[in-house]
Motif scaffolding. Structure first.
Motif: not given
Length: 1010
Positions: A181-200, A202-211
């Motif tokens: 259905t058309v609503p299925q297509v629009t919902a899939a497009l909206a759900a598949n276009n985003a970046n996520a933040g995964g916190g951070f 530490s490794q080897g004395g350095q600080f890493y963001y998770v994206r």
């Protein structure tokens, strides 16, 4: 030292003081723009405009609330009292916006803080290779940002080109085949276009963001989005439709010269800023953009710059001032036969103006064509003329005698200092009531009153200080008055006729009264208008096409009209604006096409042919444009058009508004009014703002049918919205740019009612049901747009007046409409726009006119200490001043307006001054022992020269402005005509009336004050 200070301070103030063509005449306004794409005018009014109006009712200091609801847009404008602070008004509106209950996803915004006359700069983006869509993208994301960073710029509104979109064009057969259905297509497009933040971490004395990177970047990413699965095989977006880069549905189109699809930018100045200052920053930014920021093949080409109008009006004013100063100097030399004396008086002119500049700059008042152009240097230096003439005459009488120069100058100055002081006070009293004016007239004339008042005060200070000092230096060797044969001849003739008049006072006054009465008979034939229109040196042509015309059809007509306008040698550039810009700042439809027509300077040789002025050009253009049947053309000017629309709510300065609930009744009555007014002489360009008749495809959901399949109304409307209108489901980010990702059906599946009826709606159990089986699909008519004012719908009948004055034409129109049209209960009619402003200004004139007379009478009473002399002066002025003014207005076909009435008030002060010069000297001679007749006659002859000089310098100082036809002369011209002609009649008739009146009321034993 005082003079040096005024000179230096005045020059510095003038250099720093901004100069504009004319002041901002519009009241404080707040505009609320709400876009709700794809919804009809009725839905916009009911669900957006009405809730907003409900919240805005009762906003403090609000005068009127207007709104326009049309396809996809609600535009609400709140107008406030003149004294309201702009930021206070915006703050109150902002607080109430949050309380309005609006549909989900609908967000109202306030338009930038600019005034309707704040349009100061227009430009077009040009490139030999790029498409309009590419230029539009550059305009939206590069150019507009750059201009908005300039101090004093409120907004840069783009027009033309297409707005880029990423589009998924669905194929209903494929969707059906994959059981999606058309609503299925629009919902899939909206759900598949985003970046996520995964916190951070530490490794080897350095600080890493998770994206988590999940944003789509291009059409390939969009096509790869998974919308479902079939037996374990993923179904991607590219499997059910075509992914492409397209554009949003067009709301308008801009054409420039030969280019039918160009991109324009319009710079709007922040309210309260000064044009010159803002334009300097804008022009610097244009140079920077062209040189450093834009791609080498893209250039900004300005085609409208308010500074050009400022320069033209400044040139006109400067030319008038220079001619006026020369004429004043010639008058002084003629009467005094002394270049030294004339120069001393003439020096007061620039010095008094410099004094005014110091005070104006200190009060942050900008100069404009009326505030400077309406200065009459003759009036300013009237007191100086009297002072210099008396000093010169007293020194000439002592030729060959032994005398102390300073004592003679001091005695001569003391003789006239009191009359000069009170004379200047009388002239100021004629200008002070101007401050009582409100609205557009007040904004236009307040700066003029301030400039003139400060110049008069400066001239008074200089007259009482500098003039005697200069005389003491320049006349050390004495004065030998040369014989002035023309003046002696005039004096001899005047003495003869004065004796005749004094011997026959009754006959003299009867003749004067007869002349005065005869000129009063001209008043009904002069007519009235609000204000003369300022010539901007350009044309704004509006073409009103049939209201239901399509974009495709209208876009074929606009270039043809543009070609006709370009064919005239007097025209420089032509730009056309069809429809409305994408930001919703100009709510209109495809039926409306507006043309900017730039004109060459009137002194250019192109104006020497058959078309020699602007009026003839309009007539010639109108004849050619009659080749377009069914299109109504109106002619105005760029800034004037914007101000008119802000003041009336319609695209016309004059309109009849019919208020009521039923649009059908309103439209029927509007048509009756239009047909009635068409028979009244003077009414032209009559247009009914038709709001009904918009063809619509109505999809009426059958609730019984959808209930059988377990479908909700929202499911059906989702298909209609997303598949037909197009639904922006998310955005694609490219650097700093954002582009909508829109889902729609492919064009061939939404091109007709039949195809739309075949669209499939999914059921909960996986079936696909054609839309035609779930709803009644039919064609009907709705509203193109809906106008509202103060919580009531209305329809306007727009018109123009040609060949007649506004007051008489509208009065005749009102009479005929009252006979022919009757309104149902609950409906009412209003004659608005410029006519209502005229009535408001007229009522104010009824107040400020008597106020000026009272002020002047009080000053005269303070001067003479009795009532008889003030009454005779007032009577003499009333019988002589209006004669020339009324005759000149009639002969030049100039209606009464705010400008001409204020000219009469200024003339009142000058006329009283000439009488004061005479009466004060008669009293002086009587104090010295002369009888009434002898004192009256001797004073009339001795004061003939200063009276003629003061009247003539005041008259000739404004003569160039009265005869001027250049850009910038329109508003000051009626003002100047009244003063010039009134002083001429005052000069010739007053010479006899005032002595006669004085002798009639004078008695031995009078308390005589000079």
């Amino acid at each position: 030292m005082l003079t040096a200070f005024i000179t230096v301070g005045g020059i510095l103030s003038f250099q720093r003081m901004p100069v504009d063509a004319y002041p901002d005449l519009s009241p404080p306004q707040v505009e609320i723009i709400t876009q709700w794409p794809d919804h009809a005018a009725e839905e916009v009014e009911r669900l957006v405009t009405l809730p907003l109006e409900l919240q805005m009712n009762g906003v403090p200091h609000m005068v009127v609330m207007r709104s326009i609801s049309l396809y996809g847009l609600s535009d609400l404008i709140l107008t406030f009292e003149e004294s309201t602070n702009d930021y206070f008004a915006r703050q109150i509106v902002f607080e109430r916006l949050a309380q309005a209950t609006l549909p989900t996803g609908v967000t109202p915004t306030m338009a930038p803080l600019f005034s309707p006359s704040g349009l100061v700069y227009r430009y077009v983006l040009e490139s030999p290779d790029r498409s309009p869509q590419e230029l539009k993208t550059i305009e939206d994301w590069v150019v507009e940002r750059a201009y908005r960073s300039v101090h004093g710029v409120a907004d840069d509104s783009g027009f033309g080109g297409t707005v880029m979109q990423y589009q998924v064009l669905l194929d209903p057969a494929r969707i059906y085949g994959y059981h999606l259905t058309v609503p299925q297509v629009t919902a899939a497009l909206a759900a598949n276009n985003a970046n996520a933040g995964g916190g951070f971490y530490s490794q080897g004395g350095q600080f890493y963001y998770v994206r988590g990177i999940g944003l789509v970047r291009n059409t390939d990413d969009i096509g790869n989005v998974v919308v479902g699965a079939n037996k374990g095989v993923p179904i991607r977006v590219r499997d059910v439709g075509q992914v492409t880069i397209g554009h949003a549905p067009r709301l308008g189109e801009f054409g420039f010269q030969k280019n039918d699809d160009a991109v324009e930018g319009v710079i709007l100045m922040l309210r309260g800023e000064q044009t010159q200052n803002v334009l300097k920053g804008v022009e610097a930014k244009t140079e920077e953009l062209n040189r450093q920021i834009l791609p080498s093949d893209v250039k900004i080409r300005p085609y409208y710059d308010r500074s050009e109008l400022v320069d033209l009006t400044t040139d006109t004013v400067e030319a008038n001032l220079l001619r006026g100063m020369v004429l004043v100097l010639l008058v002084l030399i003629f009467f005094l036969v002394s270049i030294r004396a004339a120069i001393i008086v003439a020096l007061t002119i620039p010095l008094s103006l410099l004094f005014a500049f110091i005070v104006l700059h200190a009060h942050d008042v900008a100069a404009n064509l009326l505030s400077i152009g309406a200065i009459d240097f003759g009036i300013v230096i009237d007191g100086t003329v009297v002072m210099m003439e008396n000093i010169y005459r007293e020194l000439a009488l002592r030729e060959g005698q032994s005398y102390e120069l300073n004592e003679v100058i001091l005695a001569a100055a003391k003789d006239v200092d009191r009359p000069i002081f009170y004379s200047v006070a009388v002239i100021l009293a004629g200008y002070l009531p101007i401050y009582a004016l409100t609205g557009p007239a007040g904004k236009l004339f307040h700066p003029m009153a301030e400039t003139m008042s400060f110049a008069l005060v400066g001239a008074l200070i200089l007259t009482l200080t500098l003039v005697p000092v200069l005389a003491s230096y320049w006349f050390r060797r004495g004065v030998r008055e040369k014989t002035n044969r023309p003046y002696e001849w005039m004096k001899e003739k005047y003495a003869k006729y004065l004796d005749w008049a004094l011997d026959r006072p009754g006959t003299t006054l009867a003749v004067a009264a007869l002349i005065f009465g005869a000129t009063l008979l001209l008043v009904p034939f002069i007519g009235g208008e609000f204000m003369p229109h300022l010539d901007e040196g350009a044309l704004w042509v509006r073409a009103t096409m049939p209201y239901t015309i399509s974009f495709e059809e209208a876009s074929q007509i606009a270039p043809q009209i543009r070609d006709i306008l370009r064919s005239y040698p007097q025209v420089t550039v032509v730009g056309s604006e069809l429809g409305r810009p994408d930001d919703g700042t100009d709510p209109t439809g495809f039926f409306n096409c507006e043309f900017y027509v730039g004109l060459k300077a009137y002194k250019d040789k192109a104006w020497r042919g058959d078309v020699s002025d602007k009026k003839q050009l309009i007539e010639s253009i109108n004849k050619k444009l009659t080749a377009f049947p069914g299109i109504i053309f109106n002619y105005t000017q760029p800034a004037e058009d914007a101000v008119d629309e802000a003041l009336t709510g319609l695209k016309s300065s004059l309109a009849v508004k019919i208020y009521g609930d039923d649009l059908t009744v309103l439209q029927d009555k509007a048509i009756q009014i239009k047909n009635t007014l068409a028979k009244v002489p003077g009414f032209t360009e009559l247009t009914v703002v038709r709001e009904l008749g918009q063809p619509s495809l109505l999809i009426d959901v059958d609730r019984d049918k959808i209930a059988r399949y377990g479908i909700n109304v929202a499911d059906v409307e989702a298909v209609i919205s997303a598949a037909v209108g197009g639904q922006a489901v998310t955005q694609v980010i490219q650097g700093e740019k954002l582009f909508d990702l829109v889902v729609r059906m492919q064009p061939q599946f939404r091109s007709s009612a039949h195809e739309i009826g075949n669209l499939l709606v999914g059921t909960p159990d996986g079936q696909q049901i054609p839309l035609s089986q779930l709803a009644d699909i039919r064609q009907g008519n709705g509203a193109s747009f809906i106008y509202r004012e103060n919580n009531s719908r209305y329809i306007g009948v727009q018109y123009s007046i040609e060949g007649r004055d506004l007051e008489r034409a509208v009065r005749d129109g009102q009479t005929e409409v009252a006979k022919a049209v009757s309104l149902p209960q609950g409906y009412q009619m209003q004659w608005g726009g410029e006519y209502s402003q005229f009535l408001e200004a007229k009522s104010q004139m009824y107040f400020i006119g008597p106020l000026a007379v009272v002020l002047i009478f009080m000053i005269l009473f303070a001067l003479y200490g009795n009532f008889k002399f003030p009454v005779t002066i007032a009577l003499g002025v009333i019988m002589t001043e209006p004669v020339g003014a009324l005759i000149a207005l009639k002969l030049t076909h100039t209606p009464f307006s705010v400008s001409s009435v204020l000219g009469l008030l200024a003339l009142l002060g000058v006329s009283v001054e000439t009488a004061v010069i005479l009466v004060s000297y008669i009293n002086k001679l009587r104090n010295e022992g002369l009888d009434i007749r002898t004192a009256t006659r001797e004073a009339s002859l001795l004061r003939l020269r200063p009276i003629m000089m003061t009247a003539l310098v005041a008259c000739l100082g404004l003569l160039p402005a009265a005869l001027s036809t250049g850009i910038g002369s329109d508003t000051q011209k009626p003002f100047a005509i009244v003063i010039v002609a009134g002083l001429i009649s005052r000069l010739f008739i007053g010479f006899f009336v005032n002595p006669v009146l004085y002798e009639m009321v004078a008695r031995e034993g009078d308390v005589l004050q000079v």
